[in-house]
Design a protein around this motif. Structure first.
Motif, PDB file in Angstrom:
ATOM      1  N   ASP A  34       2.646 -79.656  28.812  1.00  0.00           N
ATOM      2  CA  ASP A  34       3.671 -78.754  29.349  1.00  0.00           C
ATOM      3  C   ASP A  34       3.018 -77.429  29.717  1.00  0.00           C
ATOM      4  N   MET A  35       3.327 -76.930  30.911  1.00  0.00           N
ATOM      5  CA  MET A  35       2.769 -75.642  31.319  1.00  0.00           C
ATOM      6  C   MET A  35       3.268 -74.524  30.408  1.00  0.00           C
ATOM      7  N   ILE A  36       4.556 -74.545  30.078  1.00  0.00           N
ATOM      8  CA  ILE A  36       5.111 -73.550  29.154  1.00  0.00           C
ATOM      9  C   ILE A  36       5.871 -74.314  28.085  1.00  0.00           C
ATOM     10  N   ASN A  73       8.905 -78.407  15.578  1.00  0.00           N
ATOM     11  CA  ASN A  73       7.588 -78.740  15.057  1.00  0.00           C
ATOM     12  C   ASN A  73       7.632 -78.563  13.546  1.00  0.00           C
ATOM     13  N   LEU A  74       7.574 -79.675  12.824  1.00  0.00           N
ATOM     14  CA  LEU A  74       7.650 -79.617  11.366  1.00  0.00           C
ATOM     15  C   LEU A  74       6.398 -79.029  10.741  1.00  0.00           C
ATOM     16  N   GLU A  75       5.302 -78.918  11.516  1.00  0.00           N
ATOM     17  CA  GLU A  75       4.089 -78.325  10.969  1.00  0.00           C
ATOM     18  C   GLU A  75       4.178 -76.804  10.901  1.00  0.00           C
ATOM     19  N   LEU A  76       5.102 -76.214  11.641  1.00  0.00           N
ATOM     20  CA  LEU A  76       5.282 -74.768  11.599  1.00  0.00           C
ATOM     21  C   LEU A  76       6.070 -74.378  10.354  1.00  0.00           C
ATOM     22  N   ALA A  77       5.946 -73.103   9.965  1.00  0.00           N
ATOM     23  CA  ALA A  77       6.777 -72.581   8.892  1.00  0.00           C
ATOM     24  C   ALA A  77       8.241 -72.643   9.327  1.00  0.00           C
ATOM     25  N   PRO A  78       9.191 -72.742   8.391  1.00  0.00           N
ATOM     26  CA  PRO A  78      10.602 -72.922   8.774  1.00  0.00           C
ATOM     27  C   PRO A  78      11.127 -71.853   9.725  1.00  0.00           C
ATOM     28  N   ASN A  79      10.671 -70.594   9.584  1.00  0.00           N
ATOM     29  CA  ASN A  79      11.186 -69.499  10.412  1.00  0.00           C
ATOM     30  C   ASN A  79      10.219 -69.111  11.524  1.00  0.00           C
ATOM     31  N   ALA A  80       9.210 -69.920  11.786  1.00  0.00           N
ATOM     32  CA  ALA A  80       8.181 -69.557  12.756  1.00  0.00           C
ATOM     33  C   ALA A  80       8.436 -70.238  14.099  1.00  0.00           C
ATOM     34  N   TYR A  81       7.902 -69.639  15.144  1.00  0.00           N
ATOM     35  CA  TYR A  81       7.906 -70.256  16.464  1.00  0.00           C
ATOM     36  C   TYR A  81       6.556 -70.002  17.119  1.00  0.00           C
ATOM     37  N   ARG A  82       6.251 -70.814  18.113  1.00  0.00           N
ATOM     38  CA  ARG A  82       4.956 -70.716  18.799  1.00  0.00           C
ATOM     39  C   ARG A  82       5.173 -70.961  20.286  1.00  0.00           C
ATOM     40  N   ILE A  83       4.503 -70.124  21.102  1.00  0.00           N
ATOM     41  CA  ILE A  83       4.576 -70.252  22.558  1.00  0.00           C
ATOM     42  C   ILE A  83       3.246 -70.807  23.043  1.00  0.00           C
ATOM     43  N   ASN A  84       3.311 -71.925  23.779  1.00  0.00           N
ATOM     44  CA  ASN A  84       2.114 -72.579  24.295  1.00  0.00           C
ATOM     45  C   ASN A  84       2.056 -72.436  25.810  1.00  0.00           C
ATOM     46  N   LEU A  85       0.850 -72.293  26.303  1.00  0.00           N
ATOM     47  CA  LEU A  85       0.613 -72.235  27.740  1.00  0.00           C
ATOM     48  C   LEU A  85      -0.416 -73.307  28.071  1.00  0.00           C
ATOM     49  N   ALA A  86       0.005 -74.311  28.836  1.00  0.00           N
ATOM     50  CA  ALA A  86      -0.854 -75.449  29.160  1.00  0.00           C
ATOM     51  C   ALA A  86      -1.383 -76.116  27.898  1.00  0.00           C
ATOM     52  N   GLY A  87      -0.525 -76.195  26.872  1.00  0.00           N
ATOM     53  CA  GLY A  87      -0.886 -76.847  25.627  1.00  0.00           C
ATOM     54  C   GLY A  87      -1.661 -75.995  24.656  1.00  0.00           C
ATOM     55  N   VAL A  88      -1.967 -74.737  24.998  1.00  0.00           N
ATOM     56  CA  VAL A  88      -2.756 -73.852  24.145  1.00  0.00           C
ATOM     57  C   VAL A  88      -1.853 -72.740  23.619  1.00  0.00           C
TER      58      VAL A  88
END
Length: 703
Positions: A364-366, A413-428
């Motif tokens: 995914d690009m974003i 994503n169950l690997e993240l902390a319960p209150n965490a989020y992550r933004i990926n760009l081209a999978g990174v």
């Protein structure tokens, strides 16, 4: 008369139900049975109708393809329970009033169940009734109630994940809007159905308890009335009223057992569509090996002396015969079965299966990944508005940047902390943070008049000081000068900031070709003369990427293409072409920085520093000039510190920070300050339009 008969025939029960009068009339009938004394003949009709209704419900549950296709079942269960209880009240009144006249006082149905079914022996009848009640209350009702409760709980817990899966399929283009809307509706209906079944099972459980209590009340009350009111002795009163009470209880308990069985059948079924009768036959009797083993065991038991040999051997013969028939099924029938249902493809283990391009999934690009506690922010059914906000941000960014921004794919994503989020760009991963969905973020914009109690943090998008506060403290935070936003806004703003920072990475050949196709609708000759006659598509992509990298929107594609068409014959260098395009877009660039202000406040480099930097660039590429060893040690650090201080003063004053340099230094200086001072705009002299006034506010020197 014929017309009247035809009309009466045409007006069926289905027409009555469709008209909306069936249910109200049924409720009124139930109330009438409780209040108005009923004749024995009418009781016989209603008891027969109650048994028939229970049988119809069981058959409907057995043959329905999916549980959701019988979504009205909880309401039917409630109405049938009310009907049965009303019949109990009506029959109790008749038994207690007229029981002394004989067994037929309450109608033929109760008399038949009291005399024929239990043989006229009230002891046997009492035992049979208690056994039926135990089966209904402890085995069927309790088990189905537990299954309903667990099904409702797991269905509700799984709703956010199902909704996210639907949104992910929709974002990926795997399903249409109509299909997504239909699947969301099915998820909601499934949750409503199992939630209703959880409550409806309590009706059946209460009905079983009421049946036991009504039986003993009828027996005790009947004996008392017979002895005291009608002068009967204890034996005669017990025989008469106990038989009538047990017959009444059995007439009510058998439909209750049928409805309990219907509840158990529907809650133990799978949610997918299936023919239950066909599946039962195939899965239970489809394997001849199981029948052959059962036949062998029954045959061995039938040969043991003292056992009922005939019964066991007959059972063994039946099982063996059915197994032999299944195993030696005619070839024509096997062929018909294969044609009716094609054989599934052979399962190949992952180790032996050949790889294909389907195994290589595009990134995914974003992408936005969230912990499980942030799922409610995405789920619309729980009041989450993050999807709508990101959709609005994507629309706004596409208008501002000048090209269609890629879809933001959201998944948990169950690997993240319960209150965490992550933004990926081209999978990174390019950004992540932790938020509190039950709190709000109070951001310090630079000047506040007090402190707030809460969890101290920093705004993930811009790094400003912030505090996670309780929602009740919002007014207090506003009064102290804080900017208060909710958790969804924090994530959406962070996504917007990341997309703006990396807009040049999101623009590729497909996007540029789409821009050219749009421009060709109004200026076909312009596009035809430039691409690919004078300039390749790759060079054009690189020029547009360089513009976006320096925060210059590419929405004015006509001016960009015209400028490139004018200079493409002289050079193919994307860096030089970008510089001439910036000059052509000078009015737009300055407008985006200073707005409608007539004056543009700028600071410049002093003459000694300009001369030093120009000398350092001699013989070096503009993109690496500031890394040239000719610069004295520490100059780059001091220059960066001076530029940062100047930019911060302008930001504090609420004005744009602009560094004005000669054209030959602009690319190098822009590259130098891009990561160190991102808020600083670097402009060349020739990029300022003649209509703008420039006001010098300071210079930056070597020291």
């Amino acid at each position: 008369m014929n017309a009247i008969a035809t009309s009466a025939k045409a007006f069926s029960i289905q027409d009555l139900l469709r008209s909306g009068l069936g249910v109200p009339l049924g409720v009124l009938t139930v109330l009438a049975m409780v209040i108005v004394p009923m004749p024995p003949f009418l009781l016989d009709v209603l008891f027969t109708f109650n048994i028939a209704l229970s049988l119809v419900v069981v058959m409907a549950v057995f043959y329905v393809a999916r549980p959701l296709e019988f979504g009205v079942f909880p309401s039917v269960l409630l109405l049938a329970t009310l009907l049965r209880l009303a019949l109990n009240v009506a029959s109790t009144r008749v038994v207690l009033l007229n029981g002394h006249t004989g067994g037929g006082a309450a109608g033929k149905v109760i008399e038949s169940f009291g005399a024929f079914v239990i043989g006229g022996n009230y002891t046997v009848g009492l035992v049979v009734f208690m056994i039926l009640t135990i089966i209904n209350f402890i085995v069927v009702t309790k088990g189905s109630g537990r299954i309903s409760e667990v099904s409702a709980r797991f269905t509700l817990d799984a709703m956010p994940g199902k909704q996210m899966a639907i949104d992910a399929d929709l974002n990926a283009g795997l399903i249409t809007q109509d299909e997504a809307r239909k699947r969301r509706q099915e998820v909601r209906e499934e949750a409503d159905f199992f939630g209703s079944m959880d409550g409806a099972s309590k009706f059946v459980r209460g009905d079983a308890t009421a049946g036991i209590m009504i039986l003993f009340i009828n027996m005790i009350g009947g004996i008392a009335i017979g002895m005291l009111g009608h002068g009967m002795d204890l034996s005669s009163a017990a025989k008469t009223y106990v038989l009538l009470s047990i017959g009444d209880g059995l007439v009510a308990q058998i439909p209750a057992l049928l409805l309990s069985t219907a509840v158990a059948i529907i809650v133990t079924r799978m949610s997918k569509a299936q023919d239950m009768g066909g599946e039962l036959g195939k899965q239970l009797f489809g394997n001849p090996r199981a029948l052959m083993v059962a036949a062998a065991l029954l045959g061995v038991m039938g040969l043991v002396p003292g056992m009922p040999n005939f019964a066991f051997l007959l059972g063994a013969a039946i099982c063996g015969g059915v197994a032999w028939r299944i195993k030696h099924r005619p070839a024509a029938q096997l062929l018909d079965d294969k044609e009716a249902k094609p054989a599934p493809a052979p399962v190949v283990s992952p180790e032996n299966r050949e790889l294909s391009w389907d195994d290589v999934q595009p990134v995914d690009m974003i992408g936005l990944e969230v912990g499980y506690r942030l799922v409610p922010l995405v789920d619309k059914t729980q009041g989450g508005d993050l999807l709508a906000r990101i959709r609005g941000i994507r629309r706004k960014l596409s208008q501002d940047l000048g090209f269609l921004v890629h879809t933001v794919h959201i998944r948990d994503n169950l690997e993240l902390a319960p209150n965490a989020y992550r933004i990926n760009l081209a999978g990174v991963p390019v950004g992540e943070s932790t938020i509190y969905p039950d709190r709000e973020m109070a951001i310090n914009p630079g000047r506040v008049f007090g402190k707030l109690a809460g969890i101290e943090t920093r705004d993930p998008a811009f790094g400003m000081e912030a505090v996670w506060i309780e929602p009740a403290m919002r007014d207090q935070a506003h009064s102290l000068g804080y900017t208060v936003v909710d958790a969804s806004t924090v994530i959406a703003t962070h996504v917007s900031h990341i997309v703006q920072q990396h807009a040049h990475e999101l623009l590729g050949h497909e996007e540029v070709q789409s821009l050219l196709n749009t421009l060709a609708k109004i200026a076909p000759k312009l596009v035809e003369d430039l691409i690919p006659k004078q300039l390749s598509l790759s060079v054009l992509v690189r020029v547009l990427q360089l513009l976006l990298q320096e925060r210059v929107p590419i929405k004015n594609m006509r001016t960009i293409v015209e400028t490139l068409a004018e200079h493409a014959s002289r050079t193919q260098d994307p860096q030089i072409l970008q510089s001439v395009v910036r000059v052509a877009l000078g009015r737009q660039i300055v407008q985006d920085i200073a707005g409608m202000n007539e004056e543009l406040p700028v600071f410049t480099l002093d003459s000694d520093l300009e001369q030093l930097l120009s000398s350092a660039m001699n013989g070096a590429d503009s993109t690496t000039a500031l890394a040239n060893p000719g610069l004295e040690p520490g100059l780059a650090e001091r220059l960066q510190r001076r530029l940062t201080e100047s930019a911060q003063r302008q930001e504090t004053a609420g004005k744009p920070a602009v560094l004005l340099v000669p054209p030959q230094l602009r690319v190098a200086m822009s590259r130098f300050v891009r990561s160190a001072v991102p808020s600083l705009h670097v402009l060349a002299w020739n990029e300022i339009p003649d209509s703008r006034k420039v006001r010098l506010i300071g210079t930056v020197g070597r020291n």
